[in-house]
Motif scaffolding. Structure first.
Motif, PDB file in Angstrom:
ATOM      1  N   LEU A  95      60.102  14.029 -14.998  1.00 24.19           N
ATOM      2  CA  LEU A  95      59.882  15.470 -15.135  1.00 24.19           C
ATOM      3  C   LEU A  95      59.935  16.169 -13.787  1.00 24.19           C
ATOM      4  O   LEU A  95      60.554  17.232 -13.642  1.00 24.19           O
ATOM      5  N   LEU A  96      59.282  15.577 -12.784  1.00 23.46           N
ATOM      6  CA  LEU A  96      59.321  16.173 -11.444  1.00 23.46           C
ATOM      7  C   LEU A  96      60.745  16.163 -10.891  1.00 23.46           C
ATOM      8  O   LEU A  96      61.182  17.132 -10.257  1.00 23.46           O
ATOM      9  N   GLY A  97      61.460  15.075 -11.122  1.00 26.41           N
ATOM     10  CA  GLY A  97      62.840  15.007 -10.654  1.00 26.41           C
ATOM     11  C   GLY A  97      63.728  16.035 -11.333  1.00 26.41           C
ATOM     12  O   GLY A  97      64.554  16.674 -10.685  1.00 26.41           O
ATOM     13  N   ALA A  98      63.539  16.207 -12.659  1.00 27.37           N
ATOM     14  CA  ALA A  98      64.325  17.211 -13.370  1.00 27.37           C
ATOM     15  C   ALA A  98      63.988  18.617 -12.886  1.00 27.37           C
ATOM     16  O   ALA A  98      64.877  19.464 -12.726  1.00 27.37           O
ATOM     17  N   ALA A  99      62.693  18.873 -12.642  1.00 23.78           N
ATOM     18  CA  ALA A  99      62.302  20.191 -12.127  1.00 23.78           C
ATOM     19  C   ALA A  99      62.915  20.447 -10.761  1.00 23.78           C
ATOM     20  O   ALA A  99      63.394  21.557 -10.472  1.00 23.78           O
ATOM     21  N   ALA A 100      62.904  19.427  -9.896  1.00 20.99           N
ATOM     22  CA  ALA A 100      63.510  19.591  -8.570  1.00 20.99           C
ATOM     23  C   ALA A 100      65.011  19.823  -8.680  1.00 20.99           C
ATOM     24  O   ALA A 100      65.576  20.655  -7.953  1.00 20.99           O
ATOM     25  N   ALA A 101      65.666  19.110  -9.592  1.00 25.20           N
ATOM     26  CA  ALA A 101      67.108  19.300  -9.762  1.00 25.20           C
ATOM     27  C   ALA A 101      67.424  20.700 -10.288  1.00 25.20           C
ATOM     28  O   ALA A 101      68.374  21.347  -9.828  1.00 25.20           O
ATOM     29  N   VAL A 102      66.626  21.175 -11.243  1.00 19.92           N
ATOM     30  CA  VAL A 102      66.840  22.537 -11.754  1.00 19.92           C
ATOM     31  C   VAL A 102      66.598  23.560 -10.642  1.00 19.92           C
ATOM     32  O   VAL A 102      67.346  24.540 -10.491  1.00 19.92           O
ATOM     33  N   GLY A 103      65.549  23.339  -9.845  1.00 20.56           N
ATOM     34  CA  GLY A 103      65.307  24.234  -8.718  1.00 20.56           C
ATOM     35  C   GLY A 103      66.464  24.253  -7.742  1.00 20.56           C
ATOM     36  O   GLY A 103      66.832  25.315  -7.216  1.00 20.56           O
ATOM     37  N   ALA A 104      67.066  23.089  -7.513  1.00 22.98           N
ATOM     38  CA  ALA A 104      68.226  23.034  -6.618  1.00 22.98           C
ATOM     39  C   ALA A 104      69.399  23.819  -7.189  1.00 22.98           C
ATOM     40  O   ALA A 104      70.115  24.516  -6.455  1.00 22.98           O
ATOM     41  N   LEU A 105      69.600  23.732  -8.505  1.00 23.49           N
ATOM     42  CA  LEU A 105      70.693  24.482  -9.126  1.00 23.49           C
ATOM     43  C   LEU A 105      70.456  25.989  -9.027  1.00 23.49           C
ATOM     44  O   LEU A 105      71.381  26.759  -8.750  1.00 23.49           O
ATOM     45  N   VAL A 106      69.204  26.412  -9.265  1.00 24.64           N
ATOM     46  CA  VAL A 106      68.900  27.846  -9.185  1.00 24.64           C
ATOM     47  C   VAL A 106      69.114  28.362  -7.772  1.00 24.64           C
ATOM     48  O   VAL A 106      69.763  29.396  -7.550  1.00 24.64           O
ATOM     49  N   LEU A 107      68.556  27.649  -6.800  1.00 20.81           N
ATOM     50  CA  LEU A 107      68.737  28.085  -5.417  1.00 20.81           C
ATOM     51  C   LEU A 107      70.197  27.989  -4.998  1.00 20.81           C
ATOM     52  O   LEU A 107      70.677  28.810  -4.201  1.00 20.81           O
ATOM     53  N   GLY A 108      70.904  26.991  -5.519  1.00 22.62           N
ATOM     54  CA  GLY A 108      72.323  26.886  -5.211  1.00 22.62           C
ATOM     55  C   GLY A 108      73.112  28.089  -5.709  1.00 22.62           C
ATOM     56  O   GLY A 108      74.057  28.530  -5.049  1.00 22.62           O
ATOM     57  N   TRP A 109      72.698  28.636  -6.860  1.00 22.24           N
ATOM     58  CA  TRP A 109      73.354  29.839  -7.360  1.00 22.24           C
ATOM     59  C   TRP A 109      73.130  31.005  -6.409  1.00 22.24           C
ATOM     60  O   TRP A 109      74.054  31.791  -6.151  1.00 22.24           O
ATOM     61  N   PHE A 110      71.937  31.111  -5.851  1.00 27.43           N
ATOM     62  CA  PHE A 110      71.677  32.172  -4.887  1.00 27.43           C
ATOM     63  C   PHE A 110      72.480  31.959  -3.606  1.00 27.43           C
ATOM     64  O   PHE A 110      72.908  32.923  -2.963  1.00 27.43           O
ATOM     65  N   VAL A 111      72.689  30.707  -3.222  1.00 27.86           N
ATOM     66  CA  VAL A 111      73.535  30.433  -2.058  1.00 27.86           C
ATOM     67  C   VAL A 111      74.945  30.933  -2.308  1.00 27.86           C
ATOM     68  O   VAL A 111      75.588  31.542  -1.438  1.00 27.86           O
ATOM     69  N   VAL A 112      75.443  30.719  -3.523  1.00 34.06           N
ATOM     70  CA  VAL A 112      76.779  31.208  -3.870  1.00 34.06           C
ATOM     71  C   VAL A 112      76.820  32.728  -3.819  1.00 34.06           C
ATOM     72  O   VAL A 112      77.773  33.329  -3.304  1.00 34.06           O
ATOM     73  N   LEU A 113      75.782  33.377  -4.326  1.00 31.02           N
ATOM     74  CA  LEU A 113      75.744  34.839  -4.312  1.00 31.02           C
ATOM     75  C   LEU A 113      75.711  35.376  -2.886  1.00 31.02           C
ATOM     76  O   LEU A 113      76.271  36.440  -2.602  1.00 31.02           O
ATOM     77  N   GLN A 114      75.059  34.663  -1.989  1.00 32.75           N
ATOM     78  CA  GLN A 114      74.979  35.127  -0.603  1.00 32.75           C
ATOM     79  C   GLN A 114      76.344  35.137   0.074  1.00 32.75           C
ATOM     80  O   GLN A 114      76.527  35.821   1.079  1.00 32.75           O
ATOM     81  N   ARG A 115      77.275  34.398  -0.454  1.00 35.46           N
ATOM     82  CA  ARG A 115      78.598  34.363   0.170  1.00 35.46           C
ATOM     83  C   ARG A 115      79.338  35.679  -0.002  1.00 35.46           C
ATOM     84  O   ARG A 115      80.269  35.968   0.723  1.00 35.46           O
ATOM     85  N   ASP A 116      78.933  36.483  -0.984  1.00 33.18           N
ATOM     86  CA  ASP A 116      79.558  37.780  -1.198  1.00 33.18           C
ATOM     87  C   ASP A 116      78.956  38.780  -0.215  1.00 33.18           C
ATOM     88  O   ASP A 116      77.971  39.441  -0.491  1.00 33.18           O
ATOM     89  N   GLY A 117      79.543  38.877   0.950  1.00 36.82           N
ATOM     90  CA  GLY A 117      79.019  39.756   1.980  1.00 36.82           C
ATOM     91  C   GLY A 117      77.873  39.150   2.756  1.00 36.82           C
ATOM     92  O   GLY A 117      77.369  39.758   3.702  1.00 36.82           O
ATOM     93  N   GLY A 118      77.429  37.966   2.370  1.00 41.85           N
ATOM     94  CA  GLY A 118      76.375  37.295   3.121  1.00 41.85           C
ATOM     95  C   GLY A 118      74.973  37.702   2.745  1.00 41.85           C
ATOM     96  O   GLY A 118      74.026  37.221   3.354  1.00 41.85           O
ATOM     97  N   PHE A 119      74.780  38.572   1.741  1.00 40.35           N
ATOM     98  CA  PHE A 119      73.440  39.064   1.428  1.00 40.35           C
ATOM     99  C   PHE A 119      73.222  39.097  -0.083  1.00 40.35           C
ATOM    100  O   PHE A 119      74.152  39.312  -0.868  1.00 40.35           O
TER     101      PHE A 119
END
Length: 491
Positions: free
Chosen positions: A17-41
């Motif tokens: 469960l902790l591993g799945a939560a960490a993996a989901v958190g990584a995916l969510v934050l990874g989506w924000f990393v992708v969004l930051q590429r649009d103009g950097g913000f």
């Protein structure tokens, strides 16, 4: 029950469960990393602010880290701030700047200005606090305390690397005149998102690599080792045989998933009010078991895909989890069919409720990819009405900003309503209406057939029908009989 296997299952479930939560958190934050590429913000919506004073001042922005904060986590390591400002009057030059709070307060001392004290989006709502004053400020661009600023007509944009301290954002007309109308958009670039994604991803993979095998080993042990099904029992010292009521349904049933629930009357008039509390220990155990059941089902899916077989130990574990679930559901609010407390265990007992699935020697490798989601969709739609949640209520709008308003809402399902009616009947009459019980059993039987099908246990498509009653329609009831010590007949 093997205590070591139970401990492995619990520890593995927690780690998974902790591993799945960490993996989901990584995916969510990874989506924000992708969004930051649009103009950097990461930017918010553009909203309009207006004031009749000389300056529009944001709330305090506190960035405070101490000397003990590790390098990479201090204020200057967090990221960058973006502010875009455009005057609503195209001919008006606008100024936007960031400065320490103390310097801004000194600059605007005695000057009428407006502080934004509360800001909400969707819908946009801003609360202002006007600070009176009679002085006229000098041009803001002439001040030396700004750490970042931009001035001019059209859209002005500033970027600032975050630093420790207490800061504020100021928007003014470039000449310092009163009466401001400006469209503002803010954004942030978080430098820590990339490392955070990597750290969460590694942590999640490590926990899953450790937790999933523990779950599988524990489940295999619990599914493989257990007491045999009840059978004939010899009464010591008498020499007669007592045929225990066999909970094993006959293979002649039309569908290879068998659910039994014998109404165990008399039913207490009041006990159903507190069964939710009595069943809490079962709910806690079932939380871990259902998490492990999900892991073992996924593992079994891969096994079926490559071998065409459901590993027998994992199959027995999954059936045991569903059997335990059904016993608790039969005791509580899926049937209220007995007051006898459910046993703790995966294997079969003489409890009034039982569940079993005939083990398939071979399963389709292709169906394993689609039956649990695509093929089962029609059943999911029906079950959404029968056992899923729905709501009814009355909205009370105010006719202005909140036309829908708030109201009183009730949530439930057809099964829940029927069981409630049965509980009320038991409360006032002491009797469970038999026709109502049979219909409730039909809904429960449909649910568990689809559950077993979606859990990859069988390839036969579940029938669209209510097989009502305590047992399968073609399943003959087994009568318990024994010969007493004096041979006088059935006991």
């Amino acid at each position: 029950m093997n205590v070591g296997r139970v401990i492995m299952l619990i520890v593995g479930t927690l780690l998974a469960l902790l591993g799945a939560a960490a993996a989901v958190g990584a995916l969510v934050l990874g989506w924000f990393v992708v969004l930051q590429r649009d103009g950097g913000f990461l930017t918010g919506p553009t909203e309009t602010f207006r004031t009749q004073t000389h300056a529009l001042v944001s709330e305090r922005l506190d960035l405070v880290t101490d000397d003990q904060t590790p390098s990479g986590l201090r204020g200057e390591d967090i990221g960058r701030l973006l502010v875009r400002a455009t005057a609503t009057d195209p001919t008006q030059a606008v100024f936007v700047g960031i400065a320490p709070v103390e310097d801004v307060e000194s600059y605007l001392s005695g000057v009428a200005h407006t502080v934004v004290t509360d800001l909400r989006f969707e819908p946009f709502d801003v609360t202002y606090q006007d600070v009176p004053g009679g002085n006229v400020p000098t041009a803001p661009a002439a001040q030396q305390f700004w750490v970042a600023s931009a001035e001019g007509t059209g859209t002005r944009q500033l970027e600032w690397d975050l630093r420790d301290g207490t800061w504020t954002v100021v928007v003014m007309n470039a000449d310092g005149s009163a009466g401001i109308g400006v469209d503002v958009q803010a954004g942030i670039h978080i430098d820590l998102l990339g490392p955070a994604v990597l750290a969460l991803l590694i942590l999640g993979l490590v926990l899953l690599v450790v937790g999933v095998p523990l779950v599988l080993v524990g489940a295999v042990g619990l599914g493989r080792h257990g007491p045999p099904p009840p059978g004939p029992v010899s009464a010591p010292g008498i020499g007669t045989t007592v045929a225990a009521t066999s909970p094993s349904p006959t293979p002649a049933a039309p569908y290879p998933v068998h659910l039994r629930g014998d109404l165990d009357e008399p039913i207490s008039r009041w006990l159903w009010l507190v069964k939710w509390a009595a069943a809490i220990p079962h709910f806690i155990v079932l939380f871990f078991l259902h998490t492990a059941f999900l892991v073992t089902t996924i593992a079994a899916g891969f096994a079926i895909l490559f071998t065409g077989r459901y590993p027998r130990a994992l199959f027995d574990f999954g059936v045991g989890v569903l059997r335990w679930t059904w016993r608790v559901a039969f005791y509580t609010y899926s049937a209220l069919g007995t007051d006898r407390y459910p046993p703790f265990g995966l294997h079969r007992t003489d409890y009034p409720a039982d569940f079993d699935v005939e083990y398939p020697e071979r399963l389709s490798r292709g169906l394993v990819l689609i039956k649990w989601w695509l093929l089962a969709i029609p059943h999911y739609i029906v079950l959404a009405v029968l056992v899923g949640g729905w709501s009814v209520g009355v909205a009370t709008g105010d006719g202005n900003d909140n036309p829908a308003g708030n109201g009183s809402w009730a949530f439930g399902s057809l099964l829940g309503v029927l069981v409630f009616f049965a509980a009320v009947a038991v409360l006032f009459t002491g009797t469970y209406p038999r026709g109502l019980f049979d219909f409730v059993m039909g809904i429960d039987r449909w649910l568990f057939r689809v559950w077993a099908y979606a859990a990859l246990m069988r390839d036969e498509y579940p029938p669209f029908r209510f097989d009502q009653g305590p047992r399968e329609p073609v399943e003959p009831s087994t009568v318990t009989s024994s010969t007493g010590p004096a041979g006088t007949g059935p006991a």
